[in-house]
Write a protein that holds these residues in place. Sequence first.
Motif, short mmCIF file in Angstrom:
data_model
loop_
_atom_site.label_atom_id
_atom_site.label_comp_id
_atom_site.label_asym_id
_atom_site.label_seq_id
_atom_site.Cartn_x
_atom_site.Cartn_y
_atom_site.Cartn_z
N LEU C 107 2.31 43.12 82.25
CA LEU C 107 2.05 43.41 83.65
C LEU C 107 1.75 44.88 83.88
O LEU C 107 1.41 45.27 84.98
N ILE C 108 1.88 45.67 82.83
CA ILE C 108 1.63 47.09 83.00
C ILE C 108 0.23 47.38 82.51
O ILE C 108 -0.16 46.95 81.43
N SER C 109 -0.49 48.12 83.30
CA SER C 109 -1.91 48.29 83.03
C SER C 109 -2.16 48.69 81.59
O SER C 109 -1.45 49.50 81.01
N ILE C 110 -3.19 48.13 81.06
CA ILE C 110 -3.53 48.37 79.67
C ILE C 110 -3.84 49.85 79.44
O ILE C 110 -3.61 50.39 78.35
N VAL C 111 -4.31 50.50 80.46
CA VAL C 111 -4.60 51.93 80.33
C VAL C 111 -3.32 52.71 80.11
O VAL C 111 -3.25 53.61 79.27
N VAL C 112 -2.28 52.33 80.85
CA VAL C 112 -1.00 53.02 80.71
C VAL C 112 -0.43 52.80 79.32
O VAL C 112 0.09 53.72 78.68
N ARG C 113 -0.55 51.57 78.84
CA ARG C 113 -0.03 51.29 77.50
C ARG C 113 -0.78 52.09 76.45
O ARG C 113 -0.19 52.64 75.52
N TYR C 115 -2.30 54.86 76.91
CA TYR C 115 -1.88 56.26 77.07
C TYR C 115 -0.56 56.52 76.36
O TYR C 115 -0.38 57.55 75.72
N GLY C 116 0.35 55.57 76.47
CA GLY C 116 1.63 55.72 75.78
C GLY C 116 1.43 55.92 74.29
O GLY C 116 2.05 56.78 73.67
N TRP C 117 0.51 55.15 73.72
CA TRP C 117 0.25 55.31 72.28
C TRP C 117 -0.41 56.63 71.97
O TRP C 117 -0.21 57.23 70.91
N MET C 118 -1.24 57.11 72.93
CA MET C 118 -1.85 58.42 72.72
C MET C 118 -0.77 59.48 72.59
O MET C 118 -0.85 60.38 71.76
N PHE C 219 -11.45 45.72 75.07
CA PHE C 219 -12.35 46.77 75.50
C PHE C 219 -11.64 48.11 75.70
O PHE C 219 -12.01 49.12 75.10
N VAL C 220 -10.62 48.11 76.49
CA VAL C 220 -9.98 49.38 76.85
C VAL C 220 -9.31 50.05 75.68
O VAL C 220 -9.49 51.25 75.43
N ILE C 223 -11.63 51.78 73.17
CA ILE C 223 -12.27 52.97 73.73
C ILE C 223 -11.30 54.14 73.82
O ILE C 223 -11.61 55.26 73.43
N LEU C 224 -10.09 53.86 74.32
CA LEU C 224 -9.15 54.96 74.52
C LEU C 224 -8.54 55.45 73.22
O LEU C 224 -8.32 56.64 73.05
#
Lengths: 361, 260, 288
Positions: C107-113, C115-118, C219-220, C223-224
């Motif tokens: 439920l937590i945006s894939i972008v945030v996840r 980013y966490g790995w970044m 996709f996300v 890319i990230l």
Amino acid sequence: MAEVRLEEITKFYGSLKIIDKLNLGIGSGEFVTLLGPSGSGKTTTLKIVAGLELPTSGKLSIGGQDMTRVPVNMRKIGMVFQNLALFPHMTVAENVAFGLRMRRLPRARIEEDVARALDMVQLSRFSGRTPDQISGGQQQRVALARAFVFNPSVLLLDEPLSALDRKLREEMQIEIRQLVQKLGLTAIFVTHDQEEALTLSDRIAVMNNGLIEQCDTPAKLFREPATEFVATFMGVSNMLGGRATAGTPGVVEVAAGNGLLRFAVSRPLSTGRQVRLGLRPEDAIVETGPVAPDNDRIACRVETAIFQGSVVALGLRPMAAPDVVLHARVTLGATTEHMAELKAGDMVGVGWRANSVLVYE
Amino acid sequence: MMRLLFLGLVSAIFIFVLLPLLVVVVVSFGSGMTINLDPSTFTLKWYGVAVRSDLFRNALVNSTLIGAAAAALSTGLGLAAGFAIARAHFLGRSSLEALLLSPLAVPGIVIGIALLMVFSTVGLRDAWWRLLLGHVLLTFPYCVRTVIASLSRLDRSYEDAAATLGASRFAVFWRVTLPMIRPGVMAGALFAFVISFDNVPVSIFLADAKTTTVPLAIMTYLEWNYDPSVAAASSIVIISMLTFAMVLERLAGLKKVVGG
Amino acid sequence: MRRVLLLTPPIVVIVLLLLVPLWYLVDISFRENVPGRVTFLPGYSLANYIAALSDGFYLSVLGSTILLSLAVTLVCALLGFPLAYFLWRAPPSMKGILTLLVIAPLLISIVVRAYGWMVILGDQGLLNQALISMGLTGQPLRIMFTTTAMFIGLVHVQFPFMVLSILTGLERIDPLLVSAAETLGASRLRAVLEIVVVLAIPGIITGMMLVFTLCMTAFVTPILLGGSSSRMMTTLVYSQFNTAFNWPLGSALAIVLSVASLVLVSAFLMGARRIPLVRRAESAGSKG
């Protein structure tokens, strides 16, 4: 086959005491049933013998060896579960072979033993089928074969017949009995069905609240139930509380509502003592027609009369104590044929011979 | 022994699953990009930066409004479809159900590019509407699923009882059926909101510079900025979503909504 | 009649927003692009597909997408099973919370996840900090913007789906079967392997099909976490739309990707079903 001994077994679930200092010895080759209502601890006791549960304290020995903490897969026990637990993805033969495989027996030997076991339960034709392709009764037999094929020290059965219909159940009871005897296995059977226990067992241990109330042969259990609980469980459906009014021989007065009922008993009692009386319906002596005043039968009005083929079950209300219902079962025979005609409202007299009255203090 | 190894493995996996989220929250309080576990250096300043950022604020407004609108529309569509299909057995019912759930089977990126091209060709340029329509397509299958599930579980005898007591068809629907499936429907609506809020693969093709969503804003920000305000913005997202998750679990059981 | 009325809006939505655009997508993939502009030459051609399927570069990207998806699927299955088993056997009081912990990341945006790995995998990220302070390495390891980072990120994102699939399959298994196997002499591990894993095969297969498909079209995360070295088809499609404005080629690539994914998954399913053990597990499950 081996003997099983449970010594001072106690089991707690959290703060709940499930089994309370249980002691039981089972001889090699003996068929013992643990009989009791749900919650009596009978299934837990079985699981302790199996190793699926560990006792909080106490000792379990099988064949003279201490097995209390031995892991389940290292005890040589065979178990038949209530829902059978046949492996759905394996054939009948593979199910039966499983225990032998786990013991790393050579392939040829396994095939032989499986074939022999299936032959004993008459399922050789079905060895290639999967459990969903055979009937309930056949599944039962597969579960049995799987459990005895490797000659376990003790065979454990956890209410395996409770899902079967009456006729099949009775057939399976006989089959199990014969099979166990033929193989000379020690067997522990768990059930809440009193009739089943009587059919199958060499001895029955009646359990209540984690205790064994009585462990005896079926005959003794039936005729001489040691406690009120066992008596009720064995079908003594008349339980009355009263006071002893005379010593030797004892006479007990039961006060009920506004009236008194008097029963003679065959053991000595101290006067004034409070006791409970157990009156077996089958032991009741019933006479039709009004009761003469000097007769010590209890005058009753028939409340219910249910014809059950060879027996008529009567619910009787004593005139002297209408709050009480006395149950009587009269076997219909040459002299008692007319009892089948009894109906509600009729007057009868009922009594119990002193030596058939059970007394509990 | 085996048991310990197993529990160790499972714990390690749990840590793996939760680590990125924890890290983001910790970083948001930090004074730099490195992880600093010393509580004395914790600061809320990055939350201030995030909240003050125009980019983030606009995105938040858009995401919330579009999410709410999409959830509302999807709930309506879900109710309509659900009532038409559930408890009915007619020819082609399962095909119809499959058709209504089909957006779930198409990859997000494919939906994104297809909608982009159609919207452009047709002349729909307003990103707000593009996003709304795209999100409705993505979320309404979930609502259909939850409505059908709720209706199937509902015991018919309540409605029958109401009818025998004199309620009209509409009254039965309004006063009995609807209130009784409300938890499930609300769970579907909440879930639709979350899906819309978090979406990227479709939104990235439908948004533009003026109108963007929170995840896209974070992505944009990440392209040229690496400070913890991203972490702060992300933490805000994490905390709100976890709250939603708990509400969803309370209402309807998360597994049922996600796993179908 | 009422039913038709009720169904009209949803069906209209599907037709207008899904079916028509998809048809349009397919149509455009057969057109030829006018370079640099978002218009196409009249008439249909196979040029895009020929390019997509014969150009070495495109093929290698497709290949690496497939390989990465396979690797992620396998690792998810290997890690997912122990966790699903753990949840299955968890006491009811803990089960809900633990399952929630596994599913909540969805439920937590894939972008945030991502980013966490970044933050974890970056040059000054948590992992490097830990490794350096433990003396295991002198220089920070470069993990960000590599295939490894994408791999880790994808495993993390797809993991809940795998766990859910396997758990659903496990819930249909009678736990008593394990006890029965143990009474017959099997150790716990043996019982799990011979009984639980086998009966869980259908759930594992479903999970693998799901995760593979999601990875192919992810996709996300690529890319990230992969940056410019991300050799994934989705990135390629994105750049066709975002940078090159070559809609026809982008559409063709997207379709090639989707078809490849479908074909591979179907082949996997059919191949798996040929294995007798898999067939047994499926038939055992269907009657359960």
